[in-house]
Write an enzyme that holds these catalytic residues in place. Structure first.
Site, short mmCIF file in Angstrom:
data_model
loop_
_atom_site.label_atom_id
_atom_site.label_comp_id
_atom_site.label_asym_id
_atom_site.label_seq_id
_atom_site.Cartn_x
_atom_site.Cartn_y
_atom_site.Cartn_z
N LYS A 33 53.68 51.98 31.81
CA LYS A 33 52.68 51.04 31.28
C LYS A 33 51.41 51.79 30.87
O LYS A 33 50.91 51.60 29.76
CB LYS A 33 52.32 49.97 32.35
N ARG A 43 50.73 39.82 37.54
CA ARG A 43 51.75 40.32 38.45
C ARG A 43 52.37 39.23 39.30
O ARG A 43 53.24 39.50 40.12
CB ARG A 43 51.09 41.32 39.39
N ARG A 54 54.88 62.64 39.63
CA ARG A 54 53.43 62.46 39.47
C ARG A 54 52.69 62.77 40.78
O ARG A 54 51.57 63.28 40.75
CB ARG A 54 53.12 61.03 39.01
N ARG A 89 48.21 60.42 43.74
CA ARG A 89 47.77 59.04 43.92
C ARG A 89 48.24 58.56 45.29
O ARG A 89 49.38 58.81 45.67
CB ARG A 89 48.37 58.17 42.79
N ARG A 145 56.28 49.07 46.79
CA ARG A 145 55.81 48.61 45.47
C ARG A 145 56.96 48.00 44.68
O ARG A 145 56.80 46.98 44.01
CB ARG A 145 55.17 49.77 44.69
P1 AP5 Z 1 52.78 55.54 34.06
O1 AP5 Z 1 52.53 55.43 32.62
O2 AP5 Z 1 51.68 55.87 34.96
O3 AP5 Z 1 53.55 54.23 34.60
P2 AP5 Z 1 52.95 52.86 35.10
O4 AP5 Z 1 53.96 51.81 34.73
O5 AP5 Z 1 51.55 52.70 34.64
O6 AP5 Z 1 53.04 53.13 36.68
P3 AP5 Z 1 51.98 52.82 37.81
O7 AP5 Z 1 52.36 53.69 38.96
O8 AP5 Z 1 50.59 52.86 37.33
O9 AP5 Z 1 52.41 51.33 38.13
P4 AP5 Z 1 51.98 50.34 39.21
O10 AP5 Z 1 52.29 49.06 38.58
O11 AP5 Z 1 52.63 50.63 40.52
O12 AP5 Z 1 50.44 50.66 39.46
P5 AP5 Z 1 49.08 49.86 39.18
O13 AP5 Z 1 48.03 50.86 39.04
O14 AP5 Z 1 49.26 48.86 38.13
O15 AP5 Z 1 53.99 56.61 34.23
C1 AP5 Z 1 54.40 57.03 35.52
C2 AP5 Z 1 54.72 58.52 35.46
O16 AP5 Z 1 55.85 58.73 34.59
C3 AP5 Z 1 53.57 59.37 34.88
O17 AP5 Z 1 53.50 60.59 35.56
C4 AP5 Z 1 54.00 59.58 33.41
O18 AP5 Z 1 53.51 60.79 32.90
C5 AP5 Z 1 55.51 59.59 33.50
N1 AP5 Z 1 56.17 59.06 32.30
C6 AP5 Z 1 55.74 58.02 31.53
N2 AP5 Z 1 56.61 57.80 30.52
C7 AP5 Z 1 57.61 58.70 30.67
C8 AP5 Z 1 58.80 58.96 29.92
N3 AP5 Z 1 59.13 58.25 28.84
N4 AP5 Z 1 59.62 59.95 30.35
C9 AP5 Z 1 59.28 60.68 31.46
N5 AP5 Z 1 58.17 60.50 32.20
C10 AP5 Z 1 57.33 59.50 31.81
O19 AP5 Z 1 48.88 49.07 40.57
C11 AP5 Z 1 48.62 49.75 41.76
C12 AP5 Z 1 48.33 48.77 42.88
O20 AP5 Z 1 47.16 48.00 42.56
C13 AP5 Z 1 49.39 47.72 43.18
O21 AP5 Z 1 50.40 48.21 44.03
C14 AP5 Z 1 48.57 46.62 43.82
O22 AP5 Z 1 48.26 46.95 45.15
C15 AP5 Z 1 47.28 46.67 43.03
N6 AP5 Z 1 47.28 45.78 41.85
C16 AP5 Z 1 47.17 46.17 40.55
N7 AP5 Z 1 47.19 45.11 39.73
C17 AP5 Z 1 47.33 44.03 40.52
C18 AP5 Z 1 47.44 42.63 40.24
N8 AP5 Z 1 47.41 42.15 38.98
N9 AP5 Z 1 47.58 41.79 41.30
C19 AP5 Z 1 47.60 42.24 42.56
N10 AP5 Z 1 47.51 43.55 42.89
C20 AP5 Z 1 47.38 44.44 41.87
MG MG Z 2 49.66 52.42 35.57
#
Ligand code: AP5
Ligand code: MG
Length: 185
Positions: free
Chosen positions: A14, A87, A126, A132, A143
């Site tokens: 994402k 979410r 990562r 992280r 997660r």
């Molecule tokens: P990346 O692009 O970072 O993927 P992502 O989908 O953004 O993954 P996240 O880990 O950020 O997702 P998340 O949903 O767990 O975290 P969030 O911060 O939203 O890519 C991942 C890795 O893969 C990177 O190293 C990248 O380089 C690599 N990559 C990308 N594309 C690739 C490809 N094509 N091939 C190979 N490698 C690739 O949420 C974190 C926490 O915040 C949650 O757990 C929760 O506690 C809280 N939170 C956030 N939003 C909410 C909400 N709306 N409601 C409640 N709690 C929330």
């Molecule tokens: Mg992200």
């Protein structure tokens, strides 16, 4: 004005694809995960309240993120890309209401589909580079469980509205970006 949701499991890409989408369509990127991590880094009152929840890989309370999103939409003039929000189905319903409060409407939801073993591989990779707090095997499993039980139903919510764009999230980052552009149009 476009308002788009980018959706998918932890590690689906994402954040990575958000950079291409906001550049191409001139949108404001808003990531609830990034906003929440900043609260923790700044050691705000909110940051102190949510640190343990995020470290455990659980979702924070809907009210917290909804308030953040209301402020973000109110401040925006370009159109938005929502990353990591909504979410839960409750958050998706609130997003529709918030957008309509500001005279907007959701254009579409882009859903990145990636198998579980690849999600785990990417996040553990990562972990070695970025460190992280929630990128360790036990927390990643939590997660993914939260995603499967609370977040996946959001996909059906948008499918019913005819707004879901399913994207194969495997392949090079550039190829996936091209698929997304084609789907959004
Ligand atoms: P990346 O692009 O970072 O993927 P992502 O989908 O953004 O993954 P996240 O880990 O950020 O997702 P998340 O949903 O767990 O975290 P969030 O911060 O939203 O890519 C991942 C890795 O893969 C990177 O190293 C990248 O380089 C690599 N990559 C990308 N594309 C690739 C490809 N094509 N091939 C190979 N490698 C690739 O949420 C974190 C926490 O915040 C949650 O757990 C929760 O506690 C809280 N939170 C956030 N939003 C909410 C909400 N709306 N409601 C409640 N709690 C929330
Ligand atoms: Mg992200």
């Amino acid at each position: 004005m476009k308002n788009i949701v980018i959706f998918g499991a932890p590690g689906a890409g994402k954040g990575t694809q958000s950079d291409f989408i906001v550049e191409h369509y001139g949108l404001t990127h808003v990531s609830t995960g990034d906003l929440l991590r900043k609260e923790i880094a700044d050691q705000t009152e909110l940051g102190k309240r949510i640190k343990n929840i995020m470290d455990a890989g659980q979702l924070v309370n809907d009210d917290i993120v909804v308030e953040m999103m209301d402020k973000a939409i109110a401040a925006d003039t370009k159109g938005m890309l929502f990353d990591g929000f909504p979410r839960t189905v409750a958050q998706a319903e609130v997003l529709d209401k918030l957008l309509s409060k500001y005279g907007r409407e959701l254009t579409c939801m882009v859903q990145l589909e990636v198998p579980k073993d690849e999600l785990m591989r990417r996040l553990l990779e990562r972990a070695k580079i970025q460190g992280r707090a929630d990128d360790n095997e036990a927390t990643i499993n939590n997660r993914l469980q939260e995603y499967n039980s609370k977040t996946k139903p959001v996909a059906d919510y948008y499918a019913k509205q005819g707004k879901q764009k399913l994207i194969d999230g495997l392949g090079t980052i550039e190829d996936i970006a091209a698929r997304i552009r084609q789907a959004i149009g």
